[in-house]
Design an enzyme around this catalytic site. Structure first.
Site, PDB file in Angstrom:
ATOM      1  N   CYS A   1      41.781 -35.635 -53.524  1.00 39.76           N
ATOM      2  CA  CYS A   1      43.342 -36.524 -53.230  1.00 39.76           C
ATOM      3  C   CYS A   1      42.910 -38.112 -52.569  1.00 39.76           C
ATOM      4  O   CYS A   1      43.983 -38.553 -52.159  1.00 39.76           O
ATOM      5  CB  CYS A   1      44.241 -35.868 -52.612  1.00 39.76           C
TER       6      CYS A   1
ATOM      7  N   GLU B   1      41.016 -35.703 -60.302  1.00 40.34           N
ATOM      8  CA  GLU B   1      40.408 -34.269 -60.175  1.00 40.34           C
ATOM      9  C   GLU B   1      40.658 -33.482 -61.402  1.00 40.34           C
ATOM     10  O   GLU B   1      40.565 -32.474 -61.285  1.00 40.34           O
ATOM     11  CB  GLU B   1      40.773 -33.681 -58.809  1.00 40.34           C
TER      12      GLU B   1
ATOM     13  N   HIS C   1      49.312 -39.289 -46.890  1.00 44.55           N
ATOM     14  CA  HIS C   1      49.175 -38.218 -48.070  1.00 44.55           C
ATOM     15  C   HIS C   1      49.927 -36.973 -47.927  1.00 44.55           C
ATOM     16  O   HIS C   1      50.062 -36.460 -46.710  1.00 44.55           O
ATOM     17  CB  HIS C   1      47.400 -37.895 -47.953  1.00 44.55           C
TER      18      HIS C   1
END
Lengths: 80, 410
Positions: B112, B80, B239
């Site tokens: 992500c 990103e 995550h």
């Protein structure tokens, strides 16, 4: 779905997430932040309640739910 | 079976204690516990998404024979932190890693989540058998643009890259074919609308993460017969925007799916989740590499002699897209990861204070701005570049010449 039933689910999940909140303190005029919920706690209460009631609300709509009355009304709209 | 053959992370050269950042910004120290972070990686102006990617992948590529290196016929960077509207980070990475020219080269973006999407597409491609013996290199790489405007996201933001070599000899993680669950929808919980500015709606982001964890796991259960949150996975790697959110996510699913009380939830967290959080708590959010930093932490903290075990993984990217998937970590995984010495390298990052951090931010904020010509002087960063003599060669960003980014090995 009745507002009373939705509010009962919210109150139950506040109790689930926050060990130290008196259930009697959970009233429609309060906000989750007033009750001591931090940002993670608030997200947990809302997602647990949606799962309990089997409803889906767009994430961004919660920005406008300032107190539990508004939160219950929002959940009720999407339960219809 | 197809999966991750080798993995490495690069988490920068500088680290800032999170309490120092809280004090410097005047953040409420009561919320430190809630983040569960001790320190975070900080980038330098001579680092960018290309150098981070190369520094993560170089040890993986260096360990290959020339034939194995030439078998990499897919190179994908996930980021990103794009450096150009057209030219990919991967195009530079391909050159500096010295990969063969008979190779698909490209870049993907989905906050992500993107690296996991590519991992699954690459594994499916390799397993299809259309190119026997082929391998794929997937590199999640980013730089942070978080500053004072990011509030409590600033102390949780990391810096670096994770490199995954995907192939038939899955020594690190053998993917369970067909075992995945997906959940995605459009929302604006966090984004990078300008090259030097991140925006985040913290409440929406936490909400979407927890929502997607429940619903992607529900989709996983609908595809995998008898899958059970409590018994199917020996350990979990999720995550990790910050460890406190992983703890909340685990608590939520455990309560929902098993009805466990607080003590049972805490014991299960310590057993199955805490091993994955050691490194993320010292680095911060590594964007789409974050779940793979958590996987490295989990593997490095397995008890010696641990039997092969099934791991549940969750990847979430704002915007939003998510996936719950699983794989087997074999007996050789610890040994396969040991040469990376991740824990030692995290400890070798140079500690900095709040004032030095804010000085670095000014330079770092220019990293993704389009500039035709620019020179980056390495002299101010010499002590960072020389602090860890055992780390091997490192690629650094030297600037741009007519928009072409320039690099140097040090």
């Amino acid at each position: 779905m009745r507002h009373e039933d939705i509010f009962a689910a919210v109150r139950r999940n506040v109790g689930e997430v926050m060990d130290d909140v008196d259930p009697a303190a959970v009233t429609l005029d309060r906000s989750l932040a007033d009750l001591g919920c931090n940002s993670i706690d608030r997200a947990e209460v809302v997602t647990l309640t949606m799962a309990d009631l089997g409803i889906t609300v767009p994430v961004m709509d919660f920005q406008d739910a300032r107190d539990l009355r508004a939160l219950v009304a929002l959940l009720a709209r999407h339960a219809a | 079976m197809t999966g991750i053959e080798a993995i490495n992370v690069y988490c920068g050269l500088a680290r800032l204690p999170v309490p120092a950042l809280f004090a410097g910004r005047g953040l409420d120290p009561a919320r430190l516990d809630h983040l569960m972070m001790t320190e975070r990686s900080v980038g330098l102006p001579c680092e960018d998404p290309v150098s981070n990617a190369v520094n993560a992948a170089r040890p993986v590529v260096d360990a290959l024979s020339p034939e194995e290196r030439d078998s990499i016929e897919l190179l994908v960077t996930s980021s990103e932190s794009g450096i150009d509207y057209s030219k990919s980070i991967a195009s530079y990475v391909h050159a500096y890693l010295g990969l063969g020219r008979n190779c698909r080269v490209m870049e993907v973006k989905q906050a992500c989540y993107a690296a996991t999407g590519v991992l699954q597409l690459a594994a499916g491609y390799l397993a299809s058998g259309v190119s026997p013996g082929a391998r794929a290199l997937v590199i999640a790489t980013d730089v942070s643009m978080a500053d004072a405007r990011a509030g409590y996201a600033e102390p949780a933001t990391g810096h670096g890259a994770a490199a995954l070599l995907i192939g038939p000899d899955a020594r690190v993680l053998e993917l369970d074919p067909g075992a995945f669950g997906l959940y995605s929808y459009e929302t604006l919980d966090s984004a990078r609308p300008e090259p030097d500015r991140d925006i985040a709606d913290v409440d929406a982001s936490l909400f979407a993460y927890l929502d997607c964890l429940s619903r992607s796991f529900a989709d996983y259960r609908s595809r995998v017969a008898d899958a059970d949150w409590h018994t199917t996975f020996t350990r979990l790697a999720l995550h990790t925007p910050f460890a406190g959110l992983v703890k909340a996510g685990h608590r939520k699913l455990t309560r929902e799916l098993t009805g466990a009380g607080p003590d049972a939830v805490a014991a299960d967290f310590a057993e199955r989740v805490a091993p994955s959080l050691h490194y993320p708590s010292r680095v911060g959010n590594l964007c789409s590499g974050s779940v793979y930093l958590a996987l490295c932490s989990l593997i490095d903290h397995l008890p010696p002699g641990a039997p092969p075990q099934r791991i549940g993984l969750f990847s979430y990217g704002s915007g939003c897209a998510s996936e719950f998937f699983s794989g087997l970590v074999g007996e050789g995984a610890r040994q396969a990861l040991a040469p990376a010495r991740i824990g030692e390298r995290l400890a070798a990052r140079v500690p900095i204070g709040f004032d030095e951090y804010t000085d670095l931010l000014a330079g770092n904020s220019r990293c993704l701005l389009p500039v035709a010509d620019r020179d980056i002087d390495l002299a101010p960063y010499e002590r960072f570049l020389t602090a860890d003599p055992g780390r091997g060669r490192l690629l650094v960003h030297r600037g741009t010449k007519n928009y072409h980014r320039t690099y140097e090995w040090v």
